[in-house]
Design an enzyme around this catalytic site. Structure first.
Site, PDB file in Angstrom:
ATOM      1  N   LEU A  40       0.847  -1.194   0.000  1.00  0.00           N
ATOM      2  CA  LEU A  40       0.000   0.000   0.000  1.00  0.00           C
ATOM      3  C   LEU A  40       0.885   1.246   0.000  1.00  0.00           C
ATOM      4  O   LEU A  40       0.654   2.184  -0.754  1.00  0.00           O
ATOM      5  CB  LEU A  40      -0.921  -0.008   1.227  1.00  0.00           C
ATOM      6  CG  LEU A  40      -1.725   1.260   1.513  1.00  0.00           C
ATOM      7  CD1 LEU A  40      -2.647   1.623   0.357  1.00  0.00           C
ATOM      8  CD2 LEU A  40      -2.530   1.100   2.806  1.00  0.00           C
ATOM      9  N   HIS A 209      -0.662   3.895  19.020  1.00  0.00           N
ATOM     10  CA  HIS A 209      -0.304   2.675  18.297  1.00  0.00           C
ATOM     11  C   HIS A 209      -0.650   2.842  16.817  1.00  0.00           C
ATOM     12  O   HIS A 209      -1.781   3.201  16.493  1.00  0.00           O
ATOM     13  CB  HIS A 209      -1.084   1.472  18.853  1.00  0.00           C
ATOM     14  CG  HIS A 209      -0.266   0.545  19.672  1.00  0.00           C
ATOM     15  ND1 HIS A 209       0.075   0.808  20.980  1.00  0.00           N
ATOM     16  CD2 HIS A 209       0.303  -0.653  19.375  1.00  0.00           C
ATOM     17  CE1 HIS A 209       0.814  -0.193  21.452  1.00  0.00           C
ATOM     18  NE2 HIS A 209       0.966  -1.092  20.497  1.00  0.00           N
ATOM     19  N   SER A 260      -4.552   3.157  21.815  1.00  0.00           N
ATOM     20  CA  SER A 260      -5.056   2.673  20.529  1.00  0.00           C
ATOM     21  C   SER A 260      -5.622   3.838  19.724  1.00  0.00           C
ATOM     22  O   SER A 260      -6.181   4.771  20.291  1.00  0.00           O
ATOM     23  CB  SER A 260      -6.167   1.647  20.788  1.00  0.00           C
ATOM     24  OG  SER A 260      -6.873   1.382  19.587  1.00  0.00           O
ATOM     25  N   GLU A 446       7.621  -0.610  24.932  1.00  0.00           N
ATOM     26  CA  GLU A 446       6.370   0.141  24.933  1.00  0.00           C
ATOM     27  C   GLU A 446       5.967   0.481  26.366  1.00  0.00           C
ATOM     28  O   GLU A 446       5.442  -0.362  27.084  1.00  0.00           O
ATOM     29  CB  GLU A 446       5.283  -0.682  24.248  1.00  0.00           C
ATOM     30  CG  GLU A 446       5.726  -1.237  22.894  1.00  0.00           C
ATOM     31  CD  GLU A 446       4.648  -2.078  22.223  1.00  0.00           C
ATOM     32  OE1 GLU A 446       3.484  -1.648  22.202  1.00  0.00           O
ATOM     33  OE2 GLU A 446       4.980  -3.162  21.719  1.00  0.00           O
ATOM     34  N   TYR A 485       6.522  -4.731  26.781  1.00  0.00           N
ATOM     35  CA  TYR A 485       5.851  -3.611  27.462  1.00  0.00           C
ATOM     36  C   TYR A 485       6.467  -3.284  28.810  1.00  0.00           C
ATOM     37  O   TYR A 485       7.143  -4.111  29.423  1.00  0.00           O
ATOM     38  CB  TYR A 485       4.371  -3.957  27.671  1.00  0.00           C
ATOM     39  CG  TYR A 485       3.578  -3.879  26.390  1.00  0.00           C
ATOM     40  CD1 TYR A 485       2.724  -2.816  26.132  1.00  0.00           C
ATOM     41  CD2 TYR A 485       3.703  -4.868  25.420  1.00  0.00           C
ATOM     42  CE1 TYR A 485       2.016  -2.737  24.950  1.00  0.00           C
ATOM     43  CE2 TYR A 485       2.992  -4.801  24.229  1.00  0.00           C
ATOM     44  CZ  TYR A 485       2.155  -3.732  24.004  1.00  0.00           C
ATOM     45  OH  TYR A 485       1.461  -3.653  22.827  1.00  0.00           O
ATOM     46  N   ASP A 619       4.640   3.598  -6.505  1.00  0.00           N
ATOM     47  CA  ASP A 619       4.018   2.681  -5.540  1.00  0.00           C
ATOM     48  C   ASP A 619       4.099   3.165  -4.098  1.00  0.00           C
ATOM     49  O   ASP A 619       3.557   2.536  -3.195  1.00  0.00           O
ATOM     50  CB  ASP A 619       4.594   1.263  -5.692  1.00  0.00           C
ATOM     51  CG  ASP A 619       6.062   1.171  -5.295  1.00  0.00           C
ATOM     52  OD1 ASP A 619       6.636   2.172  -4.834  1.00  0.00           O
ATOM     53  OD2 ASP A 619       6.651   0.080  -5.456  1.00  0.00           O
ATOM     54  N   SER A 621       2.737   5.912  -3.276  1.00  0.00           N
ATOM     55  CA  SER A 621       1.513   6.702  -3.109  1.00  0.00           C
ATOM     56  C   SER A 621       0.480   5.933  -2.291  1.00  0.00           C
ATOM     57  O   SER A 621       0.320   4.719  -2.478  1.00  0.00           O
ATOM     58  CB  SER A 621       0.921   7.021  -4.482  1.00  0.00           C
ATOM     59  OG  SER A 621      -0.413   7.441  -4.343  1.00  0.00           O
TER      60      SER A 621
END
Length: 684
Positions: A40, A209, A260, A446, A485, A619, A621
């Site tokens: 993507l 995240h 999130s 994290e 974490y 690609d 984009s």
């Protein structure tokens, strides 16, 4: 006036680090079925170097579009930097941070646990990340200019929720009452210009995240923060293709442990009812059915909405940034055996960290992505069936480890597992780089919202008490080595996912606070030379242990060639429609192994003036999607989509595909480049 004088030498650089976009498991959700199947958006490493104009001191900050920086990546990058630049770039003054996208290739780890879900060590993935990071630093190094830095901060709304609010509520009320929200909404932004005022780039730190793209996605991409980078760079590098141009905008991670972007919260996928309960579980289907929803109609739209929110706030902070950063540069670093740190809580009370281990709720996953096994979150009792499997698979944890991790029920006793290599790191980096009044805490994992607040506050007060008041303290997440974490002691008692993944036990945060205070004190007292470097981490001799299918000879269907069109575009489209073409394709891994920066597709517009085709998109984009699907007998297809945005210039267009196939030549396989093109189509 002297106020306008350049205070530093500044360099910025960006380089591709995408790697193989097919067949490699994506890193983040630990879901073995989430394997790459196309592209993507490209992944980039973005590097920033700040140096004192006279002195030899410098600081490097890199933010890469990857899940996290692994120890393997860091050690290989440092090795390459040493051979190129000698002692200029070292473990103390180079910070490598991952954005934490969950849609990048995995397989770049040396500790065994991470092999389980990423099919071992994937050499091409590791190499592309290491080479991309080094190349971005090279570019920044070659483009050092006299420049100035400005800092600004502001609040980002409508872009986060706390995904473990029941854990957060375990923190003392007196502490919670000091904050207006259960997430950190503040963005800190560092703006860079050269001495003539030309814009160079920016780094933004914000805790969220990058999981707007969920674990059903198979397209490699940089998620919401990557989209923010794309928007900022497209705006500043006018007329350039995505990924080109000199302005570099990094949207780096921070204390995002329990944060999130899926702002509509958790719902049961099967019934649509809320599952915002302490166990994040649904009446039918358990925890696996409980998924958080983003603001959009699908994950692609949610990614853009959250990315755009972040971008718009950064744009505002960038334009208004007026507080100049001045003062000396310094950096402090230690390697620490995190499985054996003694922490003095007070004059009478000393506690210890533990050998690494993961608790039951680790396997439950989160509302952003269910775990591989259906455990519900918040489990403080073991499950006899899984315990038995675990005992056979991994051996019973020692009583010492069990006691140390209480109340965590141990699922994977990783700290006591050493075949074929240790399953988890013991030796961890702690690091701070100071650029004048800005202190960047490079943390190896994290931190949750409250853990990050405690760490920043402790470091700030350490600076204050040693004569450097007013420091801007920012946490850079996912740096140097991945240790999962870091929750607060109180959150740890609840044993949801983040706590189960706090691998060094209940006192992990206290240990880090003690260590980072020591680094801050050394910087404030100008005594970084006196810090002991600590035990050096191992570099395992990992041969290419991988379960990836091998690349064999490929075939085109009868009477067809590679690059031939199987399904043609329509003759005419309007904006907001999707132009789509399917080609006889080949495995995209061939391209990644052949070229560092391979472009799989272009969108081209016909220019009547020059009577030639002009590339308008590549690609990288976010409007194009590249899908690879494997057929049988060495055949495969590639589908290219262009989601035509509103405001696209009318005219004649075509879509092109560039690939490589493998064929047998005498006794070896050779790689052959090919291309294909759709028919021309009209946009009206």
């Amino acid at each position: 006036t002297t106020a306008e004088e350049a205070k530093y030498l500044v360099g910025v650089g960006r380089a591709d680090c995408t790697g193989p976009v097919a067949q490699v498991p994506l890193m983040g959700y630990a879901n073995p079925s989430q394997v790459g199947g196309g592209l993507l958006s490209r992944l980039y490493s973005r590097a920033f170097i700040v140096a004192e104009p006279q002195g030899s001191k410098r600081v490097v900050f890199v933010s890469a579009d990857i899940g996290m920086v692994s120890q393997r990546v860091r050690l290989e990058v440092l090795k390459q930097l040493r051979s190129k630049y000698g002692e200029l770039y070292r473990q103390d003054n180079v910070i490598l941070s991952g954005t934490h996208t969950h849609s990048g290739p995995g397989g770049y780890f040396q500790y065994t646990l991470f092999w389980v879900t990423s099919k071992g060590l994937v050499k091409p993935a590791l190499k592309s990340i290491v080479d991309g990071i080094v190349k971005s630093i090279d570019i920044a190094h070659e483009n050092m200019k006299r420049g100035r830095l400005f800092i600004n901060r502001g609040t980002v709304e409508n872009s986060q929720i706390n995904r473990s609010p029941f854990s957060y509520l375990a923190n003392p009320e007196s502490e919670r009452s000091r904050y207006s929200s259960n997430t950190d909404k503040e963005m800190v932004l560092l703006k860079m210009v050269d001495e003539d005022g030309h814009e160079l780039g920016l780094i933004s730190w914000f805790a969220v995240h990058p999981v707007s793209m969920n674990n059903s996605n198979h397209l490699v991409n940089s998620d919401n923060v990557g989209y923010a980078s794309y928007l900022f760079e497209q705006e500043k590098n006018k007329g350039m293709l995505p990924g080109e141009g000199s302005f570099v905008a990094a949207f780096a991670s921070s204390n995002l442990g329990d944060v999130s972007p899926n702002t509509r919260g958790p719902f049961c996928a099967n019934t649509g009812e809320s599952c915002d309960n302490p166990q994040s579980t649904c009446p039918v289907g358990g925890a696996a059915m409980c998924m958080a929803k983003g603001p959009g109609n699908d994950m692609f739209e949610s990614t853009r909405i959250i990315g755009q929110n972040i971008y718009l706030k950064a744009k505002e902070l960038y334009e208004e940034a007026s507080q100049e950063v001045t003062g000396p540069l310094s950096s402090a670093h230690q390697w620490v055996n995190m499985s054996d740190v003694s922490v003095e809580l007070n004059a009478t009370h000393t506690v210890k960290t533990c050998k690494p281990a993961l608790g039951h709720s680790f396997a439950a996953g989160t509302i952003d992505g269910a775990g591989a096994f259906n455990f519900s979150q918040g489990s403080v009792e073991g499950d006899p069936f899984w315990d038995q499997i675990r005992d056979q698979l991994l051996g019973e944890p020692s009583n010492e480890t069990k006691a140390c991790h209480k109340p965590k029920p141990i699922l994977f006793n990783t700290g006591e597992m050493i075949r074929p290599h240790p399953w988890h790191p013991d030796i961890v980096d702690v690091q701070i780089a100071a650029i004048g009044s800005l202190a960047i805490l490079a943390v190896p994992g994290e931190f949750t919202t409250m853990s990050g607040r405690r760490l920043r506050e402790a470091v700030k007060s350490e600076f204050d008490s040693h004569g450097t008041p007013g420091m801007n303290v920012v946490i850079a997440g996912l740096c140097n080595v991945y240790t999962h974490y870091i929750t607060t002691y109180e959150e740890y008692q609840v044993q949801r996912y983040e706590a189960a993944s706090t691998i060094y036990g209940p006192h992990t945060l206290s240990a880090y606070i003690q260590l980072y205070r020591g680094l801050a004190k050394a910087i404030a007292l100008n005594a970084t030379q006196e810090l002991s470097p600590g035990p050096e981490p191992p570099l395992f001799n990992v041969t290419s242990l991988t379960l990836l299918p091998s690349l064999g000879a490929e075939k085109a269907p009868a009477n067809k060639n590679f690059g031939d069109v199987l399904e043609e575009v329509r003759q005419e489209y309007r904006e907001r429609e999707v132009a789509e073409v399917t080609f006889v394709g080949a495995n995209p891994r061939n391209s990644a192994e052949n070229a560092t920066e391979h472009n799989f597709l272009t969108v081209e517009r016909y220019s009547n003036i020059s009577s030639s085709w002009r590339v308008v998109l590549n690609d990288a984009s976010w409007d194009t999607r590249f899908y690879w699907s494997k057929g049988s007998g060495g055949q495969s297809n590639v589908t290219i989509e262009w989601h035509i945005p509103a405001g696209t210039e009318p005219g004649v267009y075509r879509l092109r595909y560039f690939g490589h196939y493998k064929k047998r030549s005498f006794f070896r396989l050779i790689t052959v480049p090919f291309e294909g093109s759709s028919s021309a189509f009209q946009i009206t």
